[in-house]
Enzyme design. Structure first.
Site, mmCIF file in Angstrom:
data_model
loop_
_atom_site.group_PDB
_atom_site.id
_atom_site.type_symbol
_atom_site.label_atom_id
_atom_site.label_comp_id
_atom_site.label_asym_id
_atom_site.label_seq_id
_atom_site.Cartn_x
_atom_site.Cartn_y
_atom_site.Cartn_z
ATOM 1 C CB CYS A 174 33.670 21.873 8.995
ATOM 2 S SG CYS A 174 32.711 20.365 9.213
ATOM 3 C CG ASN A 177 27.652 18.327 7.672
ATOM 4 O OD1 ASN A 177 26.518 18.702 7.445
ATOM 5 N ND2 ASN A 177 28.306 17.503 6.867
ATOM 6 C CB CYS A 221 31.312 16.899 2.867
ATOM 7 S SG CYS A 221 32.458 18.290 2.708
#
Length: 268
Positions: free
Chosen positions: A71, A73, A207
């Site tokens: 991920c 972020n 995203c």
């Protein structure tokens, strides 16, 4: 159980320190914490663990409890949080993820918000596919950023039924494990507009891996330069693809929202 909520462009996660052991049933806990009506509410859960390969390790779970590989972020927020917790005073950290090792660099900022850059690794851009979904055909470019993405270019995203189309492509039979789906409008050769349907979480405001996948697909198709801003509903991310090394850098904010406590039974 104490937790911290953080967000990168509105892509929000609950964070737990599991360096000395963590709660049981993490997939179930992720779904409970992510519930925006009966829990703190988030796009998922990220846990900090020890690592034998890097400085620290992270595990991330989507809002439905499924575990993801990476991920963008979330890892930026985790880098800030490691510094906030006093676990390291270095500005460069190597974080182990299911997608591999990622270098996180803490840049300027304050106690609440800091700019963080991440080496997102080398994207793998596949051959575009023609797929039937939601009653029409879509041209989708598969991209791996350590996790699976499908990029769809549109001339105009206004009126896009993201929930219907995104969920149909996420679960398309061509992708047995599901994919994250990015809908991208090229505004200029150095600026992309994007909406994303994340696997296991639905639409999110941003995203990081998706922004990288979008630029990789756009550059490979001759639509964009290898350095661009990606405009998302939550704000702007800076993405740069070093064509010599093959690595991508992602730069954006990491923001602390609040700390809290959540009741969670550890015994069955």
């Amino acid at each position: 159980m104490r937790f911290i909520k953080m967000q990168g462009l509105g892509n929000d996660y609950i964070f737990l320190n599991c360096l000395e052991g963590g709660p049981e049933r993490l997939p179930e806990l992720a779904a409970a914490l992510s519930d925006r009506h009966f829990g703190p509410g988030a796009d998922g859960l990220i846990c900090l663990f020890p690592s034998k390969r890097g400085d620290f390790a992270m595990r991330m779970f989507n809002a439905d409890g499924s575990e993801g590989e990476m991920c963008g972020n979330g890892i930026r927020c985790l880098g800030k949080l490691i510094r906030d917790w006093g676990l390291s005073d270095r500005t460069r950290l190597v974080i182990e993820t299911r997608a591999g090792l990622r270098l996180v660099e803490l840049l300027d900022g304050t106690d609440r918000e800091r700019t963080v850059r991440v080496d997102m690794g080398v994207p793998e851009v596949g051959t575009p596919l023609e797929l039937e979904a939601a009653g029409r055909r879509w041209r989708l470019t598969p991209v791996s950023m350590g996790n699976p993405h499908g990029v769809v270019f549109l001339e105009n995203m206004d009126g896009l039924d993201l929930e219907m189309i995104g969920s149909a492509l996420e679960k398309h039979p061509a992708f047995p494990g599901g994919i994250n789906v990015e809908f991208v409008q090229v505004s200029a050769r150095d600026r992309l507009r994007m909406r994303v349907w994340e696997r296991g979480s639905g639409e999110t405001l941003a995203c990081g891996t998706g922004a990288c996948a979008a630029l990789a697909a756009a550059v490979s198709a001759g639509r964009a330069e290898p350095a661009a801003q990606v405009e998302l509903p939550g704000g702007l991310l800076e993405v740069r693809w070093d064509r010599q090394s093959g690595h991508m850098d992602l730069t954006g904010p990491a923001v602390t929202v609040y700390e809290g406590e959540y009741p969670w039974k550890t015994d069955e």
